[in-house]
Design a protein around this motif. Structure first.
Motif, PDB file in Angstrom:
ATOM      1  N   ARG A   1       2.091   6.078  -6.159  1.00 50.26           N
ATOM      2  CA  ARG A   1       2.163   5.054  -7.197  1.00 50.26           C
ATOM      3  C   ARG A   1       1.907   3.681  -6.598  1.00 50.26           C
ATOM      4  O   ARG A   1       2.089   3.471  -5.397  1.00 50.26           O
ATOM      5  N   ILE A   2       1.488   2.755  -7.471  1.00 51.55           N
ATOM      6  CA  ILE A   2       1.247   1.373  -7.066  1.00 51.55           C
ATOM      7  C   ILE A   2       2.438   0.529  -7.496  1.00 51.55           C
ATOM      8  O   ILE A   2       2.917   0.644  -8.633  1.00 51.55           O
ATOM      9  N   VAL A   3       2.936  -0.300  -6.582  1.00 49.22           N
ATOM     10  CA  VAL A   3       4.083  -1.155  -6.896  1.00 49.22           C
ATOM     11  C   VAL A   3       3.744  -2.610  -6.583  1.00 49.22           C
ATOM     12  O   VAL A   3       2.871  -2.905  -5.771  1.00 49.22           O
ATOM     13  N   ALA A   4       4.450  -3.498  -7.260  1.00 45.70           N
ATOM     14  CA  ALA A   4       4.259  -4.938  -7.065  1.00 45.70           C
ATOM     15  C   ALA A   4       5.576  -5.638  -7.344  1.00 45.70           C
ATOM     16  O   ALA A   4       6.564  -5.007  -7.718  1.00 45.70           O
ATOM     17  N   GLU A   5       5.580  -6.958  -7.179  1.00 45.78           N
ATOM     18  CA  GLU A   5       6.817  -7.712  -7.360  1.00 45.78           C
ATOM     19  C   GLU A   5       7.392  -7.524  -8.761  1.00 45.78           C
ATOM     20  O   GLU A   5       8.601  -7.376  -8.929  1.00 45.78           O
ATOM     21  N   THR A   6       6.503  -7.527  -9.762  1.00 43.45           N
ATOM     22  CA  THR A   6       6.954  -7.304 -11.138  1.00 43.45           C
ATOM     23  C   THR A   6       6.049  -6.273 -11.801  1.00 43.45           C
ATOM     24  O   THR A   6       4.912  -6.040 -11.364  1.00 43.45           O
ATOM     25  N   SER A   7       6.524  -5.663 -12.831  1.00 42.35           N
ATOM     26  CA  SER A   7       5.749  -4.679 -13.564  1.00 42.35           C
ATOM     27  C   SER A   7       4.604  -5.348 -14.317  1.00 42.35           C
ATOM     28  O   SER A   7       4.727  -6.468 -14.803  1.00 42.35           O
ATOM     29  N   GLY A   8       3.468  -4.654 -14.379  1.00 36.18           N
ATOM     30  CA  GLY A   8       2.347  -5.183 -15.149  1.00 36.18           C
ATOM     31  C   GLY A   8       1.063  -5.214 -14.356  1.00 36.18           C
ATOM     32  O   GLY A   8       0.927  -4.545 -13.323  1.00 36.18           O
ATOM     33  N   LEU A   9       0.105  -5.992 -14.831  1.00 37.42           N
ATOM     34  CA  LEU A   9      -1.206  -6.063 -14.216  1.00 37.42           C
ATOM     35  C   LEU A   9      -1.218  -7.012 -13.018  1.00 37.42           C
ATOM     36  O   LEU A   9      -0.681  -8.116 -13.091  1.00 37.42           O
ATOM     37  N   VAL A  10      -1.853  -6.558 -11.944  1.00 38.96           N
ATOM     38  CA  VAL A  10      -1.980  -7.366 -10.731  1.00 38.96           C
ATOM     39  C   VAL A  10      -3.470  -7.545 -10.445  1.00 38.96           C
ATOM     40  O   VAL A  10      -4.187  -6.556 -10.260  1.00 38.96           O
ATOM     41  N   PRO A  11      -3.986  -8.773 -10.396  1.00 40.89           N
ATOM     42  CA  PRO A  11      -5.420  -8.984 -10.149  1.00 40.89           C
ATOM     43  C   PRO A  11      -5.798  -8.676  -8.705  1.00 40.89           C
ATOM     44  O   PRO A  11      -5.077  -9.040  -7.771  1.00 40.89           O
ATOM     45  N   SER A  12      -6.922  -8.015  -8.554  1.00 43.78           N
ATOM     46  CA  SER A  12      -7.417  -7.673  -7.220  1.00 43.78           C
ATOM     47  C   SER A  12      -8.356  -8.758  -6.717  1.00 43.78           C
ATOM     48  O   SER A  12      -8.644  -9.740  -7.412  1.00 43.78           O
ATOM     49  N   SER A  13      -8.877  -8.566  -5.498  1.00 41.67           N
ATOM     50  CA  SER A  13      -9.808  -9.525  -4.912  1.00 41.67           C
ATOM     51  C   SER A  13     -11.121  -9.577  -5.679  1.00 41.67           C
ATOM     52  O   SER A  13     -11.868 -10.553  -5.564  1.00 41.67           O
ATOM     53  N   GLN A  14     -11.425  -8.547  -6.454  1.00 42.96           N
ATOM     54  CA  GLN A  14     -12.684  -8.498  -7.196  1.00 42.96           C
ATOM     55  C   GLN A  14     -12.532  -8.926  -8.655  1.00 42.96           C
ATOM     56  O   GLN A  14     -13.481  -8.866  -9.419  1.00 42.96           O
ATOM     57  N   GLY A  15     -11.339  -9.328  -9.038  1.00 42.57           N
ATOM     58  CA  GLY A  15     -11.145  -9.839 -10.377  1.00 42.57           C
ATOM     59  C   GLY A  15     -10.523  -8.866 -11.355  1.00 42.57           C
ATOM     60  O   GLY A  15      -9.807  -9.276 -12.271  1.00 42.57           O
ATOM     61  N   PHE A  16     -10.788  -7.568 -11.191  1.00 40.04           N
ATOM     62  CA  PHE A  16     -10.153  -6.619 -12.102  1.00 40.04           C
ATOM     63  C   PHE A  16      -8.698  -6.417 -11.686  1.00 40.04           C
ATOM     64  O   PHE A  16      -8.309  -6.710 -10.558  1.00 40.04           O
ATOM     65  N   SER A  17      -7.903  -5.928 -12.601  1.00 34.87           N
ATOM     66  CA  SER A  17      -6.472  -5.781 -12.352  1.00 34.87           C
ATOM     67  C   SER A  17      -6.054  -4.321 -12.411  1.00 34.87           C
ATOM     68  O   SER A  17      -6.715  -3.494 -13.047  1.00 34.87           O
ATOM     69  N   VAL A  18      -4.977  -4.021 -11.730  1.00 30.99           N
ATOM     70  CA  VAL A  18      -4.401  -2.678 -11.787  1.00 30.99           C
ATOM     71  C   VAL A  18      -2.956  -2.794 -12.256  1.00 30.99           C
ATOM     72  O   VAL A  18      -2.298  -3.812 -12.035  1.00 30.99           O
ATOM     73  N   HIS A  19      -2.505  -1.750 -12.919  1.00 34.05           N
ATOM     74  CA  HIS A  19      -1.130  -1.759 -13.402  1.00 34.05           C
ATOM     75  C   HIS A  19      -0.202  -1.283 -12.283  1.00 34.05           C
ATOM     76  O   HIS A  19      -0.470  -0.275 -11.621  1.00 34.05           O
ATOM     77  N   ALA A  20       0.871  -2.014 -12.076  1.00 38.35           N
ATOM     78  CA  ALA A  20       1.824  -1.674 -11.019  1.00 38.35           C
ATOM     79  C   ALA A  20       3.223  -1.538 -11.584  1.00 38.35           C
ATOM     80  O   ALA A  20       3.580  -2.181 -12.577  1.00 38.35           O
ATOM     81  N   GLU A  21       3.992  -0.694 -10.942  1.00 37.56           N
ATOM     82  CA  GLU A  21       5.402  -0.563 -11.270  1.00 37.56           C
ATOM     83  C   GLU A  21       6.182  -1.612 -10.468  1.00 37.56           C
ATOM     84  O   GLU A  21       5.733  -2.051  -9.409  1.00 37.56           O
ATOM     85  N   PRO A  22       7.351  -2.010 -10.937  1.00 37.11           N
ATOM     86  CA  PRO A  22       8.112  -3.040 -10.215  1.00 37.11           C
ATOM     87  C   PRO A  22       8.786  -2.488  -8.970  1.00 37.11           C
ATOM     88  O   PRO A  22       9.097  -1.294  -8.877  1.00 37.11           O
TER      89      PRO A  22
END
Length: 315
Positions: free
Chosen positions: A38-59
């Motif tokens: 799974r992909i995780v990030a600081e908060t739940s939701g979309l995280v923009p990548s270096s190429q501009g598109f975003s991925v959904h991450a769990e908190p």
């Protein structure tokens, strides 16, 4: 099932997502899935990548993952203090912490690499050393394992990192099987060198490019620092200093790289004996070439020649 989490933050390198496919194909190769990715990030939701598109991450949470993999950033920017604190604490509750490319900057900033061996993208090695002098950086490696910390070199080396994790967990045979299914030319050993530094010389000054061009055209000759400095129209002392600053390598190391690449290409495209290839590429004898191949590829010329012959027959 082993929980694998890829930690991303705004501007993360999109290529880090490639590790997901490695674990996916490991699962597809088994009767029962071995990994929960799974992909995780600081908060739940979309995280923009270096190429501009975003991925959904769990908190982020306090779960004890099996493996936390930290993605890199093209500019070596660090995530928030909260994320750094999370990475710092993760080493106590996670069996293994890893980084892809410049994710090593995040591990270092979190204090996880103090006194440890590590690697990162060759292009950022000089900056890394200045910022984190207590880390034993080896930018000439694809993957470095030091205890429960794993770091990988730039860009596609994240795939090698994921394959190394599978090898640790489930054995070499499965790792090789996944590599074949991903249609990789060959699974690169953890000790293999990074070669990108001399594939794209545009970032180097014209004089250093002149020296490298001369070396490529005269591999069979003796390529001393004095000879290369003369080709670059610099004094030997100035040439050595500028060359190391621009490439992060000594001239001797660079020449060896050029020679092993040339020798590997000759082995793949001709049927010349190894002794002849060693002479034509400037190694002089097969033992010197064998030692250079072990440093560069993690395997001998004979092993690579057999593998190449096997691929030819299979084709």
């Amino acid at each position: 099932m082993k929980s694998i989490r890829l930690l991303v933050y705004p501007g993360f390198q999109a290529i880090a997502l490639a590790v997901a496919t490695v674990f996916e194909y490991a699962n597809l190769s088994l009767d029962e899935p071995a990994y929960d990715f799974r992909i995780v990030a600081e908060t739940s939701g979309l995280v923009p990548s270096s190429q501009g598109f975003s991925v959904h991450a769990e908190p982020l949470d306090d779960a004890a993952y099996d493996t936390l993999i930290v993605a890199g950033d093209n500019e070596c920017r660090l995530p928030s203090r909260r994320v750094l604190a999370y990475v710092r604490q993760s080493v106590t509750r996670t069996r293994r912490v890893a980084s892809v490319c410049t994710g090593a900057f995040v591990l270092a900033a979190a204090g996880l690499l103090e006194g440890k061996q590590a690697t990162t993208h060759w292009h950022h090695a000089h900056r890394f050393r200045k910022q984190y002098p207590n880390v034993l950086l080896d930018e000439d490696r694809i993957v470095v394992v030091d205890g429960n910390i794993m770091t990988s070199a730039g860009m596609t080396a994240g795939i090698d990192l994921a394959l190394a994790i599978i090898e640790q967990d489930l054995g070499l045979d499965l790792s090789l099987s996944v590599s074949r299914k991903l249609v990789l030319y060959q699974r690169r050993g953890k000790g293999q060198s990074q070669f990108s530094a001399f594939l794209e010389p545009s970032a180097m000054s014209e004089r250093i490019q002149l020296a490298l061009s001369y070396a490529r055209e005269h591999l069979a000759d003796e390529l001393t620092v004095d000879v290369l400095a003369d080709a670059a129209r610099l004094s030997s002392r100035q040439f050595s200093r500028v060359f190391s600053q621009e490439t992060g390598q000594s001239p001797g190391k660079a020449v060896e790289r050029l020679r092993v690449e040339a020798a590997r290409l000759m082995m793949e495209t001709s049927r010349q004996p190894i002794e002849a290839i060693a002479r034509e590429t400037g190694f002089g004898d097969r033992e010197r070439m064998r030692q250079a191949f072990l440093r560069a590829f993690g395997q001998s010329p004979q092993a690579m020649q057999r593998a190449s012959a096997g691929r030819t027959r299979a084709g």
